[in-house]
Design a protein around this motif. Structure first.
Motif, PDB file in Angstrom:
ATOM      1  N   GLY A  10      41.937  22.351  26.547  1.00 23.58           N
ATOM      2  CA  GLY A  10      42.395  21.020  26.158  1.00 23.58           C
ATOM      3  C   GLY A  10      41.484  20.461  25.078  1.00 23.58           C
ATOM      4  N   ARG A  11      41.298  19.148  25.124  1.00 25.52           N
ATOM      5  CA  ARG A  11      40.544  18.517  24.034  1.00 25.52           C
ATOM      6  C   ARG A  11      39.063  18.909  24.033  1.00 25.52           C
ATOM      7  N   VAL A  12      38.450  18.867  25.217  1.00 22.49           N
ATOM      8  CA  VAL A  12      37.019  19.214  25.261  1.00 22.49           C
ATOM      9  C   VAL A  12      36.833  20.715  25.011  1.00 22.49           C
ATOM     10  N   GLY A  13      37.658  21.531  25.666  1.00 25.41           N
ATOM     11  CA  GLY A  13      37.508  22.983  25.544  1.00 25.41           C
ATOM     12  C   GLY A  13      37.724  23.464  24.121  1.00 25.41           C
ATOM     13  N   ILE A  31      40.499  30.067  27.502  1.00 25.98           N
ATOM     14  CA  ILE A  31      41.439  30.413  28.582  1.00 25.98           C
ATOM     15  C   ILE A  31      42.065  29.124  29.127  1.00 25.98           C
ATOM     16  N   ASP A  32      43.363  29.177  29.385  1.00 25.19           N
ATOM     17  CA  ASP A  32      44.052  28.013  29.963  1.00 25.19           C
ATOM     18  C   ASP A  32      45.257  28.516  30.748  1.00 25.19           C
ATOM     19  N   VAL A  33      45.755  27.671  31.657  1.00 31.59           N
ATOM     20  CA  VAL A  33      46.955  28.062  32.398  1.00 31.59           C
ATOM     21  C   VAL A  33      48.233  27.789  31.603  1.00 31.59           C
ATOM     22  N   VAL A  75      33.217  25.414  32.015  1.00 31.46           N
ATOM     23  CA  VAL A  75      34.380  24.978  32.805  1.00 31.46           C
ATOM     24  C   VAL A  75      34.820  23.579  32.372  1.00 31.46           C
ATOM     25  N   THR A  76      35.910  23.516  31.617  1.00 38.54           N
ATOM     26  CA  THR A  76      36.448  22.207  31.197  1.00 38.54           C
ATOM     27  C   THR A  76      37.864  22.015  31.743  1.00 38.54           C
ATOM     28  N   ALA A  77      38.298  22.897  32.636  1.00 44.06           N
ATOM     29  CA  ALA A  77      39.659  22.790  33.179  1.00 44.06           C
ATOM     30  C   ALA A  77      39.748  21.588  34.108  1.00 44.06           C
ATOM     31  N   GLY A  78      40.796  20.800  33.934  1.00 47.20           N
ATOM     32  CA  GLY A  78      40.982  19.678  34.851  1.00 47.20           C
ATOM     33  C   GLY A  78      41.540  18.454  34.171  1.00 47.20           C
ATOM     34  N   LEU A  79      41.854  17.468  34.972  1.00 46.10           N
ATOM     35  CA  LEU A  79      42.424  16.236  34.425  1.00 46.10           C
ATOM     36  C   LEU A  79      41.301  15.368  33.872  1.00 46.10           C
ATOM     37  N   ALA A  80      41.649  14.584  32.838  1.00 47.89           N
ATOM     38  CA  ALA A  80      40.693  13.623  32.278  1.00 47.89           C
ATOM     39  C   ALA A  80      41.116  12.219  32.710  1.00 47.89           C
ATOM     40  N   VAL A 116      29.246  23.481  33.816  1.00 45.68           N
ATOM     41  CA  VAL A 116      30.377  22.728  34.375  1.00 45.68           C
ATOM     42  C   VAL A 116      30.519  21.411  33.598  1.00 45.68           C
ATOM     43  N   VAL A 117      31.771  21.079  33.277  1.00 43.77           N
ATOM     44  CA  VAL A 117      32.026  19.861  32.501  1.00 43.77           C
ATOM     45  C   VAL A 117      33.075  18.970  33.179  1.00 43.77           C
ATOM     46  N   THR A 118      33.935  19.574  33.986  1.00 45.60           N
ATOM     47  CA  THR A 118      35.024  18.831  34.632  1.00 45.60           C
ATOM     48  C   THR A 118      34.456  17.681  35.476  1.00 45.60           C
ATOM     49  N   ASN A 119      35.111  16.537  35.419  1.00 45.98           N
ATOM     50  CA  ASN A 119      34.688  15.353  36.187  1.00 45.98           C
ATOM     51  C   ASN A 119      35.369  15.283  37.558  1.00 45.98           C
ATOM     52  N   PRO A 120      34.785  14.581  38.519  1.00 47.15           N
ATOM     53  CA  PRO A 120      33.463  13.944  38.478  1.00 47.15           C
ATOM     54  C   PRO A 120      32.372  15.016  38.464  1.00 47.15           C
ATOM     55  N   GLY A 141      25.360  21.520  35.070  1.00 46.16           N
ATOM     56  CA  GLY A 141      26.385  20.543  34.685  1.00 46.16           C
ATOM     57  C   GLY A 141      25.998  19.816  33.412  1.00 46.16           C
ATOM     58  N   MET A 142      27.003  19.562  32.559  1.00 45.09           N
ATOM     59  CA  MET A 142      26.760  18.780  31.335  1.00 45.09           C
ATOM     60  C   MET A 142      27.182  17.324  31.578  1.00 45.09           C
ATOM     61  N   GLY A 143      26.235  16.425  31.508  1.00 47.83           N
ATOM     62  CA  GLY A 143      26.527  15.002  31.639  1.00 47.83           C
ATOM     63  C   GLY A 143      25.413  14.213  30.959  1.00 47.83           C
ATOM     64  N   ALA A 173      23.324  10.487  38.046  1.00 46.28           N
ATOM     65  CA  ALA A 173      24.731  10.893  38.047  1.00 46.28           C
ATOM     66  C   ALA A 173      25.369  10.604  36.693  1.00 46.28           C
ATOM     67  N   HIS A 174      26.380  11.410  36.353  1.00 49.49           N
ATOM     68  CA  HIS A 174      27.164  11.132  35.136  1.00 49.49           C
ATOM     69  C   HIS A 174      28.262  10.142  35.535  1.00 49.49           C
ATOM     70  N   SER A 175      27.841   8.871  35.684  1.00 51.24           N
ATOM     71  CA  SER A 175      28.748   7.805  36.147  1.00 51.24           C
ATOM     72  C   SER A 175      28.037   6.493  35.841  1.00 51.24           C
TER      73      SER A 175
HETATM   74  P1  A3D Z   1      42.570  17.982  28.694  1.00 50.12           P
HETATM   75  O1  A3D Z   1      42.710  17.803  27.225  1.00 50.12           O
HETATM   76  O2  A3D Z   1      43.656  17.497  29.585  1.00 50.12           O
HETATM   77  O3  A3D Z   1      42.317  19.552  28.975  1.00 50.12           O
HETATM   78  C1  A3D Z   1      42.196  20.094  30.252  1.00 50.12           C
HETATM   79  C2  A3D Z   1      42.816  21.473  30.207  1.00 50.12           C
HETATM   80  O4  A3D Z   1      42.565  22.126  31.449  1.00 50.12           O
HETATM   81  C3  A3D Z   1      44.340  21.478  29.995  1.00 50.12           C
HETATM   82  O5  A3D Z   1      44.687  22.192  28.826  1.00 50.12           O
HETATM   83  C4  A3D Z   1      44.878  22.146  31.249  1.00 50.12           C
HETATM   84  O6  A3D Z   1      46.025  22.931  31.018  1.00 50.12           O
HETATM   85  C5  A3D Z   1      43.677  23.000  31.643  1.00 50.12           C
HETATM   86  N1  A3D Z   1      43.747  23.453  33.034  1.00 50.12           N
HETATM   87  C6  A3D Z   1      44.183  22.812  34.128  1.00 50.12           C
HETATM   88  N2  A3D Z   1      44.077  23.598  35.215  1.00 50.12           N
HETATM   89  C7  A3D Z   1      43.559  24.767  34.798  1.00 50.12           C
HETATM   90  C8  A3D Z   1      43.198  25.988  35.447  1.00 50.12           C
HETATM   91  N3  A3D Z   1      43.353  26.134  36.765  1.00 50.12           N
HETATM   92  N4  A3D Z   1      42.691  26.989  34.698  1.00 50.12           N
HETATM   93  C9  A3D Z   1      42.521  26.845  33.376  1.00 50.12           C
HETATM   94  N5  A3D Z   1      42.839  25.718  32.694  1.00 50.12           N
HETATM   95  C10 A3D Z   1      43.347  24.696  33.400  1.00 50.12           C
HETATM   96  O7  A3D Z   1      41.229  17.278  29.214  1.00 50.12           O
HETATM   97  P2  A3D Z   1      39.836  17.178  28.431  1.00 50.12           P
HETATM   98  O8  A3D Z   1      39.592  18.456  27.713  1.00 50.12           O
HETATM   99  O9  A3D Z   1      39.779  15.900  27.694  1.00 50.12           O
HETATM  100  O10 A3D Z   1      38.835  17.044  29.673  1.00 50.12           O
HETATM  101  C11 A3D Z   1      38.633  18.140  30.528  1.00 50.12           C
HETATM  102  C12 A3D Z   1      37.730  17.747  31.696  1.00 50.12           C
HETATM  103  O11 A3D Z   1      36.420  17.463  31.207  1.00 50.12           O
HETATM  104  C13 A3D Z   1      38.177  16.481  32.454  1.00 50.12           C
HETATM  105  O12 A3D Z   1      37.950  16.636  33.833  1.00 50.12           O
HETATM  106  C14 A3D Z   1      37.267  15.412  31.887  1.00 50.12           C
HETATM  107  O13 A3D Z   1      37.099  14.320  32.760  1.00 50.12           O
HETATM  108  C15 A3D Z   1      35.994  16.196  31.705  1.00 50.12           C
HETATM  109  N6  A3D Z   1      35.050  15.617  30.756  1.00 50.12           N
HETATM  110  C16 A3D Z   1      33.742  15.576  31.161  1.00 50.12           C
HETATM  111  C17 A3D Z   1      32.802  15.034  30.315  1.00 50.12           C
HETATM  112  C18 A3D Z   1      31.371  14.981  30.747  1.00 50.12           C
HETATM  113  O14 A3D Z   1      30.540  14.467  30.025  1.00 50.12           O
HETATM  114  C19 A3D Z   1      30.995  15.545  32.030  1.00 50.12           C
HETATM  115  C20 A3D Z   1      33.175  14.520  29.073  1.00 50.12           C
HETATM  116  C21 A3D Z   1      34.505  14.610  28.690  1.00 50.12           C
HETATM  117  C22 A3D Z   1      35.453  15.152  29.561  1.00 50.12           C
END
Ligand code: A3D
Length: 316
Positions: A10-13, A31-33, A75-80, A116-120, A141-143, A173-175
């Protein structure tokens, strides 16, 4: 050439892939699903090679097996977050995603370092650490690097000094429970308390705490990604180039800072083997209790996930 696999395109990855590739740090696998997303993104980034002058390979796939032999898995997979959400609101959904990713790492990249980057962030780092059962130096973890970069930029704006003159340190904490360290944040070798009044320091700290939410409120459809990706790349570089930079990162604590059974941001030395040292700096009484509060907030999320009974297979 080193290999960095980024799970979640996604955006971060994708932005992390761009930064890592353009700096020539490693071959990159995205890699992404979602079918087509990592493939298309990798082709697009690869086509900047002749313009940006780098020569690493960049590929995209939906196959977790492609992370095999990675030096680092990010690891950046997950909801933002969306407007009005805290990072903890992502807990259950992202835990399920992160679990499946960790199982993939265990299967295909069991010798890698994991960022690890996924939140929380802090509870996801704990979850990954518990599932992988890697040595504690290999799950990071990156925070704090992002929170510190934001702190530095607000300090430099306030003082009208170049940001290179600011050495920030934000732990915890990253919060909202982050702990910016006033005495360990330096501006041209002076501590922050010597160059800003306490009211000015509180102002920059408040801005730093709210920086992520401010961006979410503007973007509406997601959260920050340029500065987070730059922060990840900074950590990847310190590891792959064995720079041994002291940076705040989220690690499993087993007595350091008088904290146990929690992952939390603290200063660490990052080199080729990952976390080479947890650096214990002196804290004021106020900072110590803020760090305990921070740890308690992460433990609350860990309890919510019912993870506390999740035992290490082996003691490391
Ligand atoms: P987004 O652009 O939605 O990208 C997330 C990607 O993860 C999407 O392309 C999904 O398809 C993919 N995904 C979902 N499930 C899976 C899976 N099982 N295997 C592989 N890929 C999968 O979000 P984003 O890139 O903006 O953010 C990603 C995560 O990073 C979120 O949880 C954010 O909250 C977190 N994040 C953390 C920070 C820190 O500083 C810790 C900063 C910015 C974002």
């Amino acid at each position: 050439m080193a290999k960095v696999s980024i799970i979640g395109s996604g955006r971060v990855g994708s932005t992390t892939a761009l930064f890592v590739a353009q700096k020539g740090l490693a071959d990159v696998v995205l890699i992404d699903v979602v079918e087509g997303l990592p493939q298309g993104t990798a082709l697009d980034i690869g086509q900047t090679k002749s313009l940006e002058g780098f020569n690493v390979s960049i590929t995209g796939t939906n196959d977790f097996e492609a992370m095999n032999d990675s030096d680092i898995v990010v690891v950046t997979a997950g909801l933002a977050r969306k407007p009005g959400m805290t990072r903890s609101d992502l807990l259950e959904k992202n835990a399920a995603i992160v679990k499946s990713v960790a199982e993939g790492i265990l299967m295909y990249a069991p010798f890698s370092l994991v960022i690890v980057v996924t939140n929380p962030l802090d509870v996801m780092t704990y979850l990954v650490f518990k599932i992988l059962n890697f040595e504690k130096n290999r799950v990071i973890g990156m925070g704090g690097v992002l929170d510190s970069a934001r702190f530095a930029s607000f300090i430099s704006e306030k003082l009208k000094v170049a940001v290179e003159g600011v050495s920030p340190m934000v732990i915890g904490a990253h919060s909202d429970a982050m702990v910016p360290l006033k005495n360990h944040t330096k501006v041209l070798s002076k501590s922050l308390t010597e160059v800003l009044s306490s009211q000015e320091i509180e102002e920059v700290i408040t801005k730093t705490r709210q920086a992520g939410a401010e961006i979410v409120s503007y973007l509406k459809t997601g959260s920050a990604f340029y500065a987070p990706a730059a922060a990840i790349c900074h950590m990847v570089k310190s590891i792959l180039k064995d720079e041994k930079k002291v940076l705040p990162a989220c690690v499993y604590l087993n007595g350091e800072y008088d904290l146990k059974e929690v992952c939390l941001g603290v200063p660490v030395k990052l080199g080729r083997t990952g976390v080479e040292e947890i650096v214990e700096v002196s804290l004021s009484e106020e900072e110590k209790s803020a760090l305990v509060f921070s740890a308690e907030s992460v433990k609350k999320d860990i309890t919510t996930l019912n993870l506390t009974g999740c035992k290490l297979v082996k003691e490391r």
